[in-house]
Motif scaffolding. Sequence first.
Motif, short mmCIF file in Angstrom:
data_model
loop_
_atom_site.label_atom_id
_atom_site.label_comp_id
_atom_site.label_asym_id
_atom_site.label_seq_id
_atom_site.Cartn_x
_atom_site.Cartn_y
_atom_site.Cartn_z
N ALA A 94 1.43 -53.63 -18.65
CA ALA A 94 0.33 -53.32 -19.56
C ALA A 94 -0.95 -52.99 -18.80
CB ALA A 94 0.09 -54.49 -20.51
N LEU A 95 -1.08 -53.54 -17.59
CA LEU A 95 -2.26 -53.27 -16.76
C LEU A 95 -2.18 -51.92 -16.05
CD1 LEU A 95 -2.99 -56.72 -15.07
CD2 LEU A 95 -4.65 -55.34 -16.36
N ALA A 96 -1.01 -51.34 -15.95
CA ALA A 96 -0.84 -50.14 -15.13
C ALA A 96 -1.74 -49.00 -15.59
CB ALA A 96 0.63 -49.71 -15.13
N ALA A 97 -1.75 -48.72 -16.90
CA ALA A 97 -2.59 -47.63 -17.40
C ALA A 97 -4.08 -47.92 -17.21
CB ALA A 97 -2.27 -47.34 -18.87
N PRO A 98 -4.58 -49.14 -17.53
CA PRO A 98 -5.99 -49.44 -17.28
C PRO A 98 -6.38 -49.34 -15.81
CG PRO A 98 -5.09 -51.02 -18.83
CD PRO A 98 -3.94 -50.20 -18.33
N VAL A 99 -5.48 -49.74 -14.91
CA VAL A 99 -5.78 -49.62 -13.48
C VAL A 99 -6.05 -48.16 -13.13
CG1 VAL A 99 -4.72 -49.70 -11.18
CG2 VAL A 99 -4.62 -51.71 -12.68
N ARG A 100 -5.22 -47.27 -13.66
CA ARG A 100 -5.42 -45.83 -13.39
C ARG A 100 -6.63 -45.29 -14.14
NH1 ARG A 100 0.22 -45.96 -14.42
NH2 ARG A 100 -0.17 -45.10 -16.50
N ARG A 101 -6.76 -45.65 -15.41
CA ARG A 101 -7.80 -45.06 -16.26
C ARG A 101 -9.21 -45.54 -15.90
NH1 ARG A 101 -11.58 -43.71 -18.40
NH2 ARG A 101 -12.00 -43.09 -20.56
N PHE A 102 -9.34 -46.84 -15.62
CA PHE A 102 -10.67 -47.42 -15.41
C PHE A 102 -10.92 -47.82 -13.95
CE2 PHE A 102 -9.54 -48.38 -19.86
CZ PHE A 102 -10.57 -47.71 -20.50
N ALA A 147 -13.92 -56.44 -16.38
CA ALA A 147 -14.36 -56.08 -17.73
C ALA A 147 -15.41 -54.99 -17.70
CB ALA A 147 -14.90 -57.32 -18.45
N MET A 148 -16.35 -55.06 -16.75
CA MET A 148 -17.42 -54.05 -16.72
C MET A 148 -16.88 -52.67 -16.36
SD MET A 148 -20.02 -55.45 -17.94
CE MET A 148 -21.10 -54.03 -17.71
N HIS A 149 -15.81 -52.61 -15.59
CA HIS A 149 -15.18 -51.31 -15.34
C HIS A 149 -14.70 -50.69 -16.65
CE1 HIS A 149 -15.22 -52.06 -11.00
NE2 HIS A 149 -14.80 -50.84 -10.83
N ILE A 150 -14.29 -51.55 -17.56
CA ILE A 150 -13.78 -51.08 -18.87
C ILE A 150 -14.93 -50.83 -19.83
CG2 ILE A 150 -12.35 -51.72 -20.85
CD1 ILE A 150 -10.72 -53.49 -18.81
N PHE A 151 -15.82 -51.81 -19.97
CA PHE A 151 -16.90 -51.70 -20.95
C PHE A 151 -17.86 -50.56 -20.65
CE2 PHE A 151 -16.72 -56.62 -21.55
CZ PHE A 151 -15.53 -56.49 -22.23
N ALA A 152 -18.20 -50.36 -19.36
CA ALA A 152 -19.25 -49.42 -18.97
C ALA A 152 -18.74 -48.02 -18.67
CB ALA A 152 -20.01 -49.96 -17.76
N ASP A 153 -17.44 -47.80 -18.87
CA ASP A 153 -16.89 -46.47 -18.61
C ASP A 153 -17.60 -45.43 -19.49
OD1 ASP A 153 -14.70 -44.72 -17.47
OD2 ASP A 153 -14.34 -44.46 -19.61
N GLY A 154 -18.18 -44.43 -18.86
CA GLY A 154 -18.88 -43.38 -19.60
C GLY A 154 -20.32 -43.69 -19.96
N THR A 156 -23.89 -43.64 -19.16
CA THR A 156 -24.74 -42.98 -18.17
C THR A 156 -25.92 -43.85 -17.75
OG1 THR A 156 -25.95 -41.88 -19.96
CG2 THR A 156 -24.10 -40.69 -18.98
N ARG A 157 -26.24 -44.87 -18.54
CA ARG A 157 -27.34 -45.77 -18.19
C ARG A 157 -26.88 -46.89 -17.27
NH1 ARG A 157 -30.03 -48.30 -23.22
NH2 ARG A 157 -31.46 -49.01 -21.59
N ALA A 158 -25.59 -47.10 -17.16
CA ALA A 158 -25.06 -48.29 -16.48
C ALA A 158 -24.89 -48.03 -14.98
CB ALA A 158 -23.73 -48.69 -17.10
N ASP A 159 -25.91 -48.39 -14.19
CA ASP A 159 -25.77 -48.23 -12.75
C ASP A 159 -24.93 -49.38 -12.19
OD1 ASP A 159 -27.80 -50.37 -11.35
OD2 ASP A 159 -28.55 -49.68 -13.29
N ARG A 160 -24.34 -49.16 -11.05
CA ARG A 160 -23.40 -50.11 -10.46
C ARG A 160 -24.02 -51.47 -10.20
NH1 ARG A 160 -19.59 -49.02 -5.11
NH2 ARG A 160 -18.68 -51.11 -5.00
N ALA A 161 -25.25 -51.48 -9.69
CA ALA A 161 -25.89 -52.75 -9.35
C ALA A 161 -26.09 -53.61 -10.59
CB ALA A 161 -27.22 -52.50 -8.66
#
Length: 294
Positions: A94-102, A147-154, A156-161
Amino acid sequence: MTAAGPRTVNQGGDALQRVEKTVRKSGSSFFWGMRLLPRERREAIYAVYAYCREVDDIADGDAPDSVKHRQLAEWRAEVERLYAGTPTHPVTRALAAPVRRFGLPKEELLAILDGMERDARGGIVAPTDAALRSYCRQVAGAVGMLAMHIFADGDTRADRATCEELAITLGEGLQLTNILRDLGDDAARGRLYLPEEVLQAAGVTAREPRDILRDPALPAACAMLARTARQRFARSRALMERLDKGTARPCRLMLEIYARILDTLETSGWRHPERRVRVPKWTKLWIVLRHGIL
């Protein structure tokens, strides 16, 4: 759900259905924040949560430490198979697709295992503040990073720091609240996560977990740790203002539910630390309406 290492399963099984069932059965407060996500993100965070549940059940189980370490080592090998494209367990499939997508980082899944291995080594009692923060980074901050890799995908305001600081800060606040809520359960396993510096500052003289729970200075120690959790929540709220509303929403829901747990604990004064407090379902629904939909 059994606390066992990963095993080869029928590839025709419905991995997504299994992880969603795991989340629903858990009764976790996180479910309320996850269920409002769009389908792709919801399925991804369900898979992350199910992974955490599987390895946590090993660390908290009744098996001998040697068995726990073997099972966790099997999960470590399964994470390697996941990133090699050959997962065998329903959760990692189940994690395989999220690993690739996010782009979920392997090191964060391994960090969670590091934390579980610390628990499996035996009772953690009164760690130093630095050791506790390291543990929180492993078992909660790593989840936040995924979670933040998933939540913040797309977003534009969400900088990495900002995303990384929010993941670690909110994760620590949630974990400290868990520690305060689970004092009785942890003591029954020979554990106590209240830091040594806090116990000393409060004047706690007992040394064994069950005795510490009966120490008259325990409420003062708990109040100190609760203030730290409140500080983490306050900083997290400020960081959320830098994100799009959709990115911040699941984080805010989890924060507000856990803040309500902290309210309940503080009201109790930790007079009965062996009792595990819960937020009523109607309160969770109100929080969803207040912070998740409106």
